[in-house]
Scaffold this motif. Structure first.
Motif, mmCIF file in Angstrom:
data_model
loop_
_atom_site.group_PDB
_atom_site.id
_atom_site.type_symbol
_atom_site.label_atom_id
_atom_site.label_comp_id
_atom_site.label_asym_id
_atom_site.label_seq_id
_atom_site.Cartn_x
_atom_site.Cartn_y
_atom_site.Cartn_z
ATOM 1 N N GLU A 92 0.973 -1.311 0.097
ATOM 2 C CA GLU A 92 0.019 -0.130 -0.047
ATOM 3 C C GLU A 92 1.077 1.493 0.043
ATOM 4 O O GLU A 92 0.646 2.299 -0.741
ATOM 5 N N HIS A 93 1.916 1.233 0.841
ATOM 6 C CA HIS A 93 2.909 2.314 0.727
ATOM 7 C C HIS A 93 3.654 2.508 -0.359
ATOM 8 O O HIS A 93 4.000 3.659 -1.058
ATOM 9 N N CYS A 94 4.064 1.500 -1.177
ATOM 10 C CA CYS A 94 4.881 1.299 -2.269
ATOM 11 C C CYS A 94 4.123 1.998 -3.557
ATOM 12 O O CYS A 94 4.579 2.341 -4.459
ATOM 13 N N VAL A 95 2.965 1.492 -3.673
ATOM 14 C CA VAL A 95 1.963 1.958 -4.835
ATOM 15 C C VAL A 95 1.579 3.255 -4.500
ATOM 16 O O VAL A 95 1.132 4.164 -5.411
ATOM 17 N N LYS A 96 1.899 3.939 -3.581
ATOM 18 C CA LYS A 96 1.431 5.431 -3.241
ATOM 19 C C LYS A 96 2.639 6.342 -3.552
ATOM 20 O O LYS A 96 2.637 7.508 -4.128
ATOM 21 N N THR A 97 4.031 5.739 -3.410
ATOM 22 C CA THR A 97 5.029 6.825 -3.548
ATOM 23 C C THR A 97 6.314 5.631 -3.894
ATOM 24 O O THR A 97 6.567 4.740 -3.477
ATOM 25 N N ALA A 98 7.383 6.340 -4.834
ATOM 26 C CA ALA A 98 8.497 5.839 -5.090
ATOM 27 C C ALA A 98 9.371 6.333 -4.134
ATOM 28 O O ALA A 98 9.580 7.313 -3.690
ATOM 29 N N HIS A 99 10.381 5.425 -3.679
ATOM 30 C CA HIS A 99 11.429 5.778 -2.957
ATOM 31 C C HIS A 99 12.692 6.698 -3.287
ATOM 32 O O HIS A 99 13.129 6.338 -4.260
ATOM 33 N N LYS A 100 12.771 7.866 -2.566
ATOM 34 C CA LYS A 100 13.960 8.722 -2.754
ATOM 35 C C LYS A 100 14.345 8.969 -1.604
ATOM 36 O O LYS A 100 13.540 9.726 -0.826
ATOM 37 N N VAL A 101 15.779 8.654 -1.318
ATOM 38 C CA VAL A 101 16.110 9.101 0.182
ATOM 39 C C VAL A 101 16.187 10.253 0.483
ATOM 40 O O VAL A 101 16.210 10.660 1.562
ATOM 41 N N LYS A 102 16.499 11.170 -0.477
ATOM 42 C CA LYS A 102 16.528 12.599 -0.350
ATOM 43 C C LYS A 102 15.253 13.443 0.284
ATOM 44 O O LYS A 102 15.305 14.336 0.801
ATOM 45 N N ASP A 103 13.921 12.633 0.088
ATOM 46 C CA ASP A 103 12.756 13.035 0.574
ATOM 47 C C ASP A 103 12.360 13.039 2.064
ATOM 48 O O ASP A 103 11.458 13.284 2.633
ATOM 49 N N GLY A 104 13.473 12.387 2.533
ATOM 50 C CA GLY A 104 13.258 12.115 3.982
ATOM 51 C C GLY A 104 11.996 11.555 4.392
ATOM 52 O O GLY A 104 11.173 11.691 5.095
ATOM 53 N N ASP A 105 11.822 10.244 3.757
ATOM 54 C CA ASP A 105 10.751 9.449 3.843
ATOM 55 C C ASP A 105 10.856 8.751 5.152
ATOM 56 O O ASP A 105 11.531 7.590 5.279
ATOM 57 N N ILE A 106 10.095 9.046 6.148
ATOM 58 C CA ILE A 106 9.773 8.496 7.420
ATOM 59 C C ILE A 106 9.622 6.987 7.308
ATOM 60 O O ILE A 106 10.096 6.320 7.853
ATOM 61 N N GLU A 107 8.545 6.807 6.613
ATOM 62 C CA GLU A 107 8.191 5.374 6.489
ATOM 63 C C GLU A 107 9.029 4.623 5.783
ATOM 64 O O GLU A 107 9.211 3.273 6.278
ATOM 65 N N GLY A 108 9.732 5.214 4.859
ATOM 66 C CA GLY A 108 10.772 4.396 3.956
ATOM 67 C C GLY A 108 11.891 4.161 5.054
ATOM 68 O O GLY A 108 12.670 3.174 4.869
ATOM 69 N N GLU A 109 12.271 4.840 6.049
ATOM 70 C CA GLU A 109 13.351 4.561 7.164
ATOM 71 C C GLU A 109 12.760 3.561 7.908
ATOM 72 O O GLU A 109 13.637 2.663 8.305
ATOM 73 N N PHE A 110 11.460 3.396 8.432
ATOM 74 C CA PHE A 110 11.103 2.309 8.985
ATOM 75 C C PHE A 110 11.283 1.036 8.157
ATOM 76 O O PHE A 110 11.634 0.098 8.895
#
Length: 611
Positions: free
Chosen positions: A19-37
């Motif tokens: 559900e998260h992946c289909v909403k956003t593509a990962h870019k480490v510069k964006d400070g993706d909090i969910e991505g860090e989790f």
């Protein structure tokens, strides 16, 4: 959501991840909090079986769409180390991490989008690496120039000079040299290039290059394999073809396709036993299977590592990396302690999301390469795709060489059946099969929570027919026709399992003589089906309990490998249909999309709902 819950991955975590992946593509510069989790969960999963080091990429200074913490696996943990509460964090790393990071900073300009080679899988000390292809001169000069202009004031002058000065040829040599140095540091010998082009060209300009066409032959120390594979656009066609890959071939005659399959004359590669000259005749299933055999062979028989890349390294590359990771896991050769849900989470999160796969864009365009990857697991369950020797195959011995049902897989635990047209080795698999065999069977969906979705729990048996689920070879077609020339046929028959038991591997006969019966449209038994019969050509043996042309019943004894891969596939299907398929109608509308998807995963059959 706290990290305390990350020790145990459950199917609902896969749902949340998709559900998260289909909403956003990962870019480490964006400070993706969910991505860090997600990143931290991946580290926990890696730590269960491996000692590793981390190369920090917190602000995307190495690559803006790589993980914030790039994992370098060092070795597999022993049982004592796994059981020890202290993870030996005080043990010195096998890598000189500062030196490795500096080498990466220099080498990253040589690759498209700065996507430098990264080791992602470790098997017996050999790395499987991933990257993008080589950058063109325009990209290298552009990136180095921007870095020079926006470099920090306190950055050492010699570093800035290294990036901004020198002639064009010197710059090429320098950055290519850094890339080669990184590959040699990781003990890579085999470079597998999935591009269908020699160089990627847009608007008349070369925007990427490849090791296989390096004019200066800088990569002569490596064994370069040109293994062209369709890009993500092809999987829009696959979706439009109702998710069937059998008989679906890539058009190799398109103008932009100028790379041919080229397997070098190498003592290791010559032992694979595939006729590579026929690659243009293979459908997408055969092509993928044979490339998997190639990569697995290199890992099993070779002494060095392998680099796999396409153009940008975020579609075709993660697909093969993911399949390799899952294949090794199914063999117990990697991530040995992870459950199906855990290994699925790890490969979805790390191999796909954190390395920049743009799932929102791909789903919007219908380019479902992610779904193809996990659906394809059903085609690599046999031991011919295993790291183990062929002698470990758990198949029943047969007395009639023509009676071969290698395409039939039975999962008695969940009563799920599939007949697949495994087209990889027609000589070894034989020529028998059902020409219009049902692709999926599902009985009693209550026993498989990943398939039920709250529908009617009553027992139902149905099937959908594939036009080419299992093909006959030309040399044996006439033989089969002569055997069954007097056979009767039933109206709209379907093959259903008559027996779910597993046989001992040494058993050569069966009182019931066969696990398949044919039911006519009104539900009456029409007789037993041999492995040569199609559902429209049924022997008249009736209740005699004997196959018409085989002296023994052939039952596939499920291997642990098959069970593990099938478990991963089912968990993924359930999450995908809930979080992606149900929300993506596509051009044909949501109803049509779900109908096609449900048929493919075995939830729906034709116009009749199964569960």
């Amino acid at each position: 959501m706290s990290l305390a819950s990350s020790d145990e991955i459950k199917p609902e975590d896969i749902h949340n991840l998709l559900e998260h992946c289909v909403k956003t593509a990962h870019k480490v510069k964006d400070g993706d909090i969910e991505g860090e989790f997600i990143m931290e969960r991946c580290l926990v999963l890696f730590s269960k079986d491996y000692r590793y080091s981390v190369i920090k990429n917190f602000s995307g200074e190495l690559c803006g769409h790589y993980p914030s913490k790039v994992v370098f696996l060092e070795y597999q943990l022993s049982d004592d180390e796994r059981n020890c509460k202290k993870r030996y964090d005080d043990v010195q790393s096998m890598y000189d991490v500062p030196r490795m990071r500096e080498l990466i900073k220099q080498a990253r300009y040589a690759r498209c989008r700065s996507r430098f080679p990264v080791p992602v899988i470790l098997y017996e000390g050999k790395h499987v690496c991933r990257s993008a292809t080589l950058a063109s001169g325009a990209e290298m000069f552009g990136r180095t120039g921007l870095d020079f202009l926006f470099s920090a004031p306190d950055r050492p002058q010699e570093e800035a000079a290294d990036r901004g000065g020198g002639s064009g040829a010197d710059t090429f040599d320098r950055f290519r040299g850094h890339d080669i140095n990184l590959l040699k540091t990781l003990s890579i010998r085999y470079i597998c290039d999935l591009m269908v082009e020699k160089k990627k060209v847009k608007f008349g300009m070369n925007i990427t290059s490849s090791e296989k066409v390096d004019k200066e032959n800088r990569y002569a120390d490596f064994c370069i394999l040109s293994v062209p594979y369709p890009g993500c656009e092809f999987f829009k066609e696959w979706k439009d073809n109702s998710y069937f890959g059998e008989m679906m071939k890539f058009d190799w005659n398109q103008d932009y396709v100028d790379a041919n399959l080229d397997i070098p004359d190498d003592s290791l590669l010559n032992k694979i036993g595939l006729d590579w000259k026929k690659y243009r005749t293979w459908d997408i299933i055969q092509l993928t299977q044979n490339y998997m055999k190639l990569f697995i062979h290199i890992l099993r028989e070779g002494n060095t590592g392998i680099l796999v890349h396409c153009i940008s390294g975020w579609d075709r590359t993660p697909m093969f990396i993911s399949l390799l990771r899952l294949s090794l896991w199914a063999d117990g050769a990697a991530h040995a302690t992870l459950s199906p849900a855990e290994i699925l989470y790890l490969t979805l999160a790390y191999d796909w999301y954190l390395f920049g796969h743009n799932l929102p864009d791909r789903v919007n365009k219908g380019e479902e390469i992610l779904f193809f990857c996990f659906n394809f697991l059903s085609y690599i369950t046999s031991d011919e795709f295993s790291l183990k020797s062929s002698s470990s195959a758990r198949k029943v011995s047969r007395t009639d060489s023509e009676c071969n049902m290698d395409g039939v897989l039975l999962d008695s635990d969940h009563r799920r059946f599939s007949i697949r047209g495994s087209n990889t080795s027609i000589s070894s698999l034989g020529s028998c099969g059902f020409e219009n065999a049902p692709v999926f069977f599902t009985t009693n969906p209550e026993e498989d929570p990943h398939l039920s979705h709250g529908r009617n729990p009553s027992v139902s048996i149905s099937a959908r027919y594939s036009p080419a689920a299992n093909r006959l070879s030309s040399e044996n077609s006439s033989h089969f026709n002569s055997i069954h020339s007097n056979s009767s046929s039933s109206s709209s028959p379907m093959a259903v399992p008559n027996n779910l038991r597993k046989m001992e591997t040494t058993r050569s006969t069966s009182e019931g003589c066969g696990s398949w019966q044919v039911v006519s449209s009104c539900g009456s038994l029409r007789g037993l089906v041999s492995s040569h019969d199609s559902p429209h050509s049924v022997g008249s043996s009736g209740s005699s309990g004997r196959l018409s042309s085989c002296q023994e019943a052939i039952e596939y004894v499920e291997s642990t490998r098959h069970k593990k891969l099938d478990a991963v596939r089912r968990i993924f299907h359930n999450a995908y249909v809930n979080k992606i398929a149900a929300k993506s109608g596509g051009a044909g509308g949501i109803g049509n999309f779900l109908d096609q998807f449900a048929e493919k995963v075995g939830i729906r059959s034709g116009k009749t709902t199964l569960v």
